[in-house]
Scaffold this motif. Structure first.
Motif, PDB file in Angstrom:
ATOM      1  N   GLY A   1      40.566   8.128  53.316  1.00 14.46           N
ATOM      2  CA  GLY A   1      40.647   7.033  52.129  1.00 14.46           C
ATOM      3  C   GLY A   1      41.464   7.993  51.183  1.00 14.46           C
ATOM      4  N   PRO A   2      41.271   7.541  49.951  1.00 12.53           N
ATOM      5  CA  PRO A   2      42.193   8.052  49.067  1.00 12.53           C
ATOM      6  C   PRO A   2      42.604   9.594  48.850  1.00 12.53           C
ATOM      7  CG  PRO A   2      40.639   6.358  47.909  1.00 12.53           C
ATOM      8  CD  PRO A   2      40.279   6.879  49.349  1.00 12.53           C
ATOM      9  N   ARG A   3      41.462  10.198  49.289  1.00 16.61           N
ATOM     10  CA  ARG A   3      41.736  11.841  49.156  1.00 16.61           C
ATOM     11  C   ARG A   3      42.675  12.087  50.233  1.00 16.61           C
ATOM     12  NH1 ARG A   3      36.420  15.574  49.833  1.00 16.61           N
ATOM     13  NH2 ARG A   3      35.998  14.355  47.928  1.00 16.61           N
ATOM     14  N   LEU A   4      42.813  11.484  51.466  1.00 20.38           N
ATOM     15  CA  LEU A   4      43.565  11.773  52.404  1.00 20.38           C
ATOM     16  C   LEU A   4      44.957  11.481  52.012  1.00 20.38           C
ATOM     17  CD1 LEU A   4      44.433  13.217  54.986  1.00 20.38           C
ATOM     18  CD2 LEU A   4      43.763  10.715  56.257  1.00 20.38           C
ATOM     19  N   ARG A   5      45.291  10.091  51.462  1.00 21.52           N
ATOM     20  CA  ARG A   5      46.291   9.854  51.026  1.00 21.52           C
ATOM     21  C   ARG A   5      47.049  10.549  49.844  1.00 21.52           C
ATOM     22  NH1 ARG A   5      43.571   4.656  51.989  1.00 21.52           N
ATOM     23  NH2 ARG A   5      43.034   4.667  49.670  1.00 21.52           N
ATOM     24  N   LEU A   6      46.282  10.997  49.039  1.00 25.02           N
ATOM     25  CA  LEU A   6      46.816  11.781  48.094  1.00 25.02           C
ATOM     26  C   LEU A   6      47.234  13.056  48.730  1.00 25.02           C
ATOM     27  CD1 LEU A   6      47.205  12.319  45.011  1.00 25.02           C
ATOM     28  CD2 LEU A   6      44.710  13.533  45.110  1.00 25.02           C
ATOM     29  N   ARG A   7      46.709  13.836  49.490  1.00 25.41           N
ATOM     30  CA  ARG A   7      47.300  14.937  50.043  1.00 25.41           C
ATOM     31  C   ARG A   7      48.290  14.879  50.708  1.00 25.41           C
ATOM     32  NH1 ARG A   7      43.299  19.820  51.760  1.00 25.41           N
ATOM     33  NH2 ARG A   7      41.703  19.496  50.082  1.00 25.41           N
ATOM     34  N   CYS A   8      48.579  13.740  51.583  1.00 21.86           N
ATOM     35  CA  CYS A   8      49.734  13.525  52.610  1.00 21.86           C
ATOM     36  C   CYS A   8      50.758  13.131  51.610  1.00 21.86           C
ATOM     37  CB  CYS A   8      49.196  12.322  53.448  1.00 21.86           C
ATOM     38  SG  CYS A   8      48.067  12.496  54.594  1.00 21.86           S
ATOM     39  N   GLY A   9      50.702  12.291  50.535  1.00 25.34           N
ATOM     40  CA  GLY A   9      51.600  11.840  49.711  1.00 25.34           C
ATOM     41  C   GLY A   9      52.141  13.130  48.830  1.00 25.34           C
ATOM     42  N   ALA A  10      51.444  14.078  48.362  1.00 25.82           N
ATOM     43  CA  ALA A  10      51.708  15.182  47.818  1.00 25.82           C
ATOM     44  C   ALA A  10      52.663  16.056  48.752  1.00 25.82           C
ATOM     45  CB  ALA A  10      50.693  16.038  47.252  1.00 25.82           C
ATOM     46  N   GLY A  11      52.136  16.308  50.279  1.00 27.70           N
ATOM     47  CA  GLY A  11      52.951  16.946  51.096  1.00 27.70           C
ATOM     48  C   GLY A  11      54.323  16.288  51.133  1.00 27.70           C
ATOM     49  N   ALA A  12      54.339  14.925  51.428  1.00 25.02           N
ATOM     50  CA  ALA A  12      55.686  14.278  51.658  1.00 25.02           C
ATOM     51  C   ALA A  12      56.585  14.472  50.521  1.00 25.02           C
ATOM     52  CB  ALA A  12      55.357  12.803  51.634  1.00 25.02           C
ATOM     53  N   LEU A  13      56.080  14.565  49.183  1.00 21.48           N
ATOM     54  CA  LEU A  13      56.907  14.898  48.017  1.00 21.48           C
ATOM     55  C   LEU A  13      57.484  16.343  48.049  1.00 21.48           C
ATOM     56  CD1 LEU A  13      57.940  13.687  45.185  1.00 21.48           C
ATOM     57  CD2 LEU A  13      55.619  14.650  44.448  1.00 21.48           C
ATOM     58  N   VAL A  14      56.670  17.228  48.277  1.00 27.51           N
ATOM     59  CA  VAL A  14      57.165  18.587  48.395  1.00 27.51           C
ATOM     60  C   VAL A  14      58.393  18.648  49.626  1.00 27.51           C
ATOM     61  CG1 VAL A  14      56.413  20.804  49.128  1.00 27.51           C
ATOM     62  CG2 VAL A  14      55.179  19.580  47.936  1.00 27.51           C
ATOM     63  N   THR A  15      58.191  17.929  50.655  1.00 22.38           N
ATOM     64  CA  THR A  15      59.237  17.944  51.692  1.00 22.38           C
ATOM     65  C   THR A  15      60.460  17.338  51.304  1.00 22.38           C
ATOM     66  OG1 THR A  15      57.736  17.865  53.421  1.00 22.38           O
ATOM     67  CG2 THR A  15      59.699  17.248  54.064  1.00 22.38           C
ATOM     68  N   ALA A  16      60.310  15.953  50.182  1.00 26.55           N
ATOM     69  CA  ALA A  16      61.377  15.469  49.958  1.00 26.55           C
ATOM     70  C   ALA A  16      62.066  16.232  48.799  1.00 26.55           C
ATOM     71  CB  ALA A  16      61.096  14.171  49.273  1.00 26.55           C
ATOM     72  N   VAL A  17      61.409  17.018  48.100  1.00 27.39           N
ATOM     73  CA  VAL A  17      62.182  17.862  47.029  1.00 27.39           C
ATOM     74  C   VAL A  17      62.670  18.997  47.697  1.00 27.39           C
ATOM     75  CG1 VAL A  17      61.358  19.431  45.331  1.00 27.39           C
ATOM     76  CG2 VAL A  17      60.220  17.258  45.252  1.00 27.39           C
ATOM     77  N   CYS A  18      62.164  19.730  48.734  1.00 22.93           N
ATOM     78  CA  CYS A  18      62.725  20.731  49.483  1.00 22.93           C
ATOM     79  C   CYS A  18      64.256  20.328  50.430  1.00 22.93           C
ATOM     80  CB  CYS A  18      61.720  21.430  50.371  1.00 22.93           C
ATOM     81  SG  CYS A  18      60.441  22.321  49.442  1.00 22.93           S
ATOM     82  N   LEU A  19      64.070  19.186  50.647  1.00 29.55           N
ATOM     83  CA  LEU A  19      65.105  18.742  51.335  1.00 29.55           C
ATOM     84  C   LEU A  19      66.765  19.260  51.097  1.00 29.55           C
ATOM     85  CD1 LEU A  19      65.782  17.283  54.229  1.00 29.55           C
ATOM     86  CD2 LEU A  19      65.946  15.189  52.971  1.00 29.55           C
ATOM     87  N   PRO A  20      66.790  18.760  49.686  1.00 33.18           N
ATOM     88  CA  PRO A  20      68.476  19.203  49.356  1.00 33.18           C
ATOM     89  C   PRO A  20      68.538  20.636  49.020  1.00 33.18           C
ATOM     90  CG  PRO A  20      67.030  17.859  47.595  1.00 33.18           C
ATOM     91  CD  PRO A  20      66.350  17.902  48.670  1.00 33.18           C
ATOM     92  N   LEU A  21      67.424  21.279  48.902  1.00 31.29           N
ATOM     93  CA  LEU A  21      67.621  22.879  48.606  1.00 31.29           C
ATOM     94  C   LEU A  21      67.631  23.733  49.874  1.00 31.29           C
ATOM     95  CD1 LEU A  21      64.273  23.177  46.059  1.00 31.29           C
ATOM     96  CD2 LEU A  21      67.102  22.410  45.318  1.00 31.29           C
ATOM     97  N   PHE A  22      67.669  23.145  50.966  1.00 29.90           N
ATOM     98  CA  PHE A  22      67.984  23.954  52.148  1.00 29.90           C
ATOM     99  C   PHE A  22      68.678  23.166  52.931  1.00 29.90           C
ATOM    100  CE2 PHE A  22      63.703  25.039  50.611  1.00 29.90           C
ATOM    101  CZ  PHE A  22      63.663  26.454  50.973  1.00 29.90           C
ATOM    102  N   PRO A  23      69.408  23.830  54.069  1.00 32.65           N
ATOM    103  CA  PRO A  23      70.679  23.246  54.820  1.00 32.65           C
ATOM    104  C   PRO A  23      70.548  21.794  55.204  1.00 32.65           C
ATOM    105  CG  PRO A  23      69.931  25.436  55.569  1.00 32.65           C
ATOM    106  CD  PRO A  23      68.741  24.904  54.639  1.00 32.65           C
TER     107      PRO A  23
END
Length: 489
Positions: A358-380
């Motif tokens: 439910g919403p709890r899982l979607r929130l966690r997965c969305g937060a993780g995807a956001l971290v990945t997206a933010v890190c993407l331009p900071l790494f090779p």
């Protein structure tokens, strides 16, 4: 009347009986497990290849480590020991780290000699690790979980950092560990053990990771198999570190003891006491940032799985070490950790279905995807979106013109970034190496723009070149855009 007309339909064969179950609808082709797994693996293989190949073409690769591994694999390909002149005259790489499984690259290198063979092979092995994790996630939670896992793992900063810094033996461990953990998470214990055992031949510290995997199998599965695997992991690491590596090493010891147990940095000021060692393990704060960035892309779901314990051996030796290079997020040191945290995440999605939904899982997965997206331009991997990655500068063109003047089979002393441009066709060492060749090289090659400052500052390298030229032993052949080439008289 035909026989088909006389035969009753399945629904009317038994009068009054229940109708047959309708065949479940097949998902769209793009949501099928095999398509998602191999499709994402193919995408990341292409991205990894583009990144590493362009770095080599733009002279951003280095002798330490791409040149070293090429020299070693070149030895394997011709039936010799994996000797690297860049590490020193006659230096056998099996005395540096225990990675005999690199011999798997030898047949491909014999067919296609050159550094690109190593880089493309590394890209393929790393992308292959996407397959078992995505298929497992698809089986556990369906196509959305498979896509989230594959994208998050494939674009993770740990894998990007490894791909963005030349070539390393741990690229062999990434798919082995992914298949082993996917098998363990699905209770295929024997397959997990068989996939895990070759880790002993990838690098000496991975025996401890194998031991923890054995402990997990003993805890959740067949105890005898798990304990045997744990014992094999511990004994394998001890044998490699205490016997094999010192026996092959020219100095008769394991060269990295001083980095794990001592060193000369300020961080080891209290290393003489147990308390000081413990305090140093949890300081400085850079180590906490590394752990945070390992877990955040998974929405911290990895902490809900016992498989996350497999990260402890690698984090342990890195954080106990006095070498600051081990503490952060650079280079290849976190690649195997990315496999561990994402496999742990998939197992958490499997074992905690009632809580993680439910919403709890979607929130966690969305937060993780956001971290990945933010890190993407900071790494090779972020470099793929920069125009400069796809531009060949005048300096690079000048360097290739100078490199073309060095004949095949020559002996060359080079600065770090130019070394892997020559290791496939020349005997290459480094300028001002602490362990130089016994005979002076035929050519000396220096790039004034080399920013690695390894193994000495570029000013020191230039001073060495100037001294050799003044002594009359070498003459200047060309100097193009800061690329200096000398030839021995």
């Amino acid at each position: 009347m035909s026989s088909s007309q006389l035969s009753p339909s399945p629904r009317t064969a038994v009068r009054g009986g229940p109708p047959s179950e309708p065949t479940p609808a097949q998902p769209p082709w793009w949501q099928r497990a095999r398509v998602q797994a191999w499709g994402l693996a193919g995408v990341f293989f292409a991205l990894y290849c583009c990144l590493s190949v362009r770095r080599q073409q733009r002279i951003l690769s280095t002798g330490f480590d791409l040149g070293i591994f090429e020299q070693g694999i070149r030895g394997y390909a011709h039936g010799h020991a994996p000797v690297s002149l860049l590490k020193g005259p006659g230096f056998d790489l099996l005395g540096d780290h225990f990675h005999p499984l690199l011999v798997l690259f030898a047949p491909f290198y014999r067919l296609f000699p050159g550094p690109l063979t190593l880089l493309v092979g590394q890209a393929a092995l790393t992308a292959l690790a996407v397959v078992p994790l995505v298929r497992w996630a698809h089986r556990v939670r369906g196509p959305w979980a498979a896509a989230w896992t594959g994208l998050g793992f494939g674009a993770s900063w740990g894998l990007a950092s490894m791909i963005g810094f030349d070539f390393h033996e741990v690229c062999l461990a990434v798919p082995l560990l992914a298949f082993a953990l996917a098998a363990a998470g699905q209770r295929r214990w024997r397959a997990a053990a068989l996939w895990g055992l070759p880790l002993l031949l990838v690098k000496e510290d991975l025996g401890l990771t194998l031991a923890v995997l054995g402990g997990c199998i003993a805890w959740k599965g067949p105890r005898r198999l798990g304990l045997a695997l744990a014992v094999a992991g511990v004994l394998g690491t001890l044998l490699e570190v205490l016997v094999i590596l010192p026996a092959v090493n020219q100095h008769g010891s394991f060269d990295y003891w001083n980095e794990i147990a001592g060193g000369s940095t300020a961080a080891t000021a209290h290393s003489g006491s147990l308390t000081g060692t413990v305090l140093h393990t949890f300081w400085p704060p850079e180590k906490y940032l590394t752990v945070l960035l390992l877990l955040a892309p998974t929405g911290f779901l990895a902490l809900r799985s016992p498989l996350v314990l497999l990260a402890l051996p690698t984090l342990g030796w890195r954080f106990v070490s006095a070498n600051p290079a081990y503490w952060g997020t650079a280079d290849h040191y976190s690649a195997v950790l990315m496999v561990v945290v994402w496999a742990s995440t998939v197992q958490a999605l499997d074992q905690h279905r009632e809580v993680l939904r439910g919403p709890r899982l979607r929130l966690r997965c969305g937060a993780g995807a956001l971290v990945t997206a933010v890190c993407l331009p900071l790494f090779p991997l972020g470099a793929l979106f920069l125009p400069g990655t796809w531009t060949t500068t005048a300096h690079v063109r000048a360097a290739h013109r100078v490199l073309d003047r060095i004949p095949d089979g020559a002996t060359v002393a080079s600065t770090d970034r130019l070394a892997p441009q020559l290791t496939d066709r020349a005997a290459v060492s480094l300028v001002c190496s602490p362990d130089p060749p016994t005979a002076p090289p035929d050519w000396i090659l220096v790039d004034r723009a080399d920013s690695t400052n390894f193994p000495c500052p570029i000013t020191t390298a230039l001073a060495v070149v100037a001294a050799d030229e003044r002594s009359g032993g070498y003459r200047l052949v060309t100097d193009q855009d800061g690329i200096v080439l000398l030839h021995r008289q």
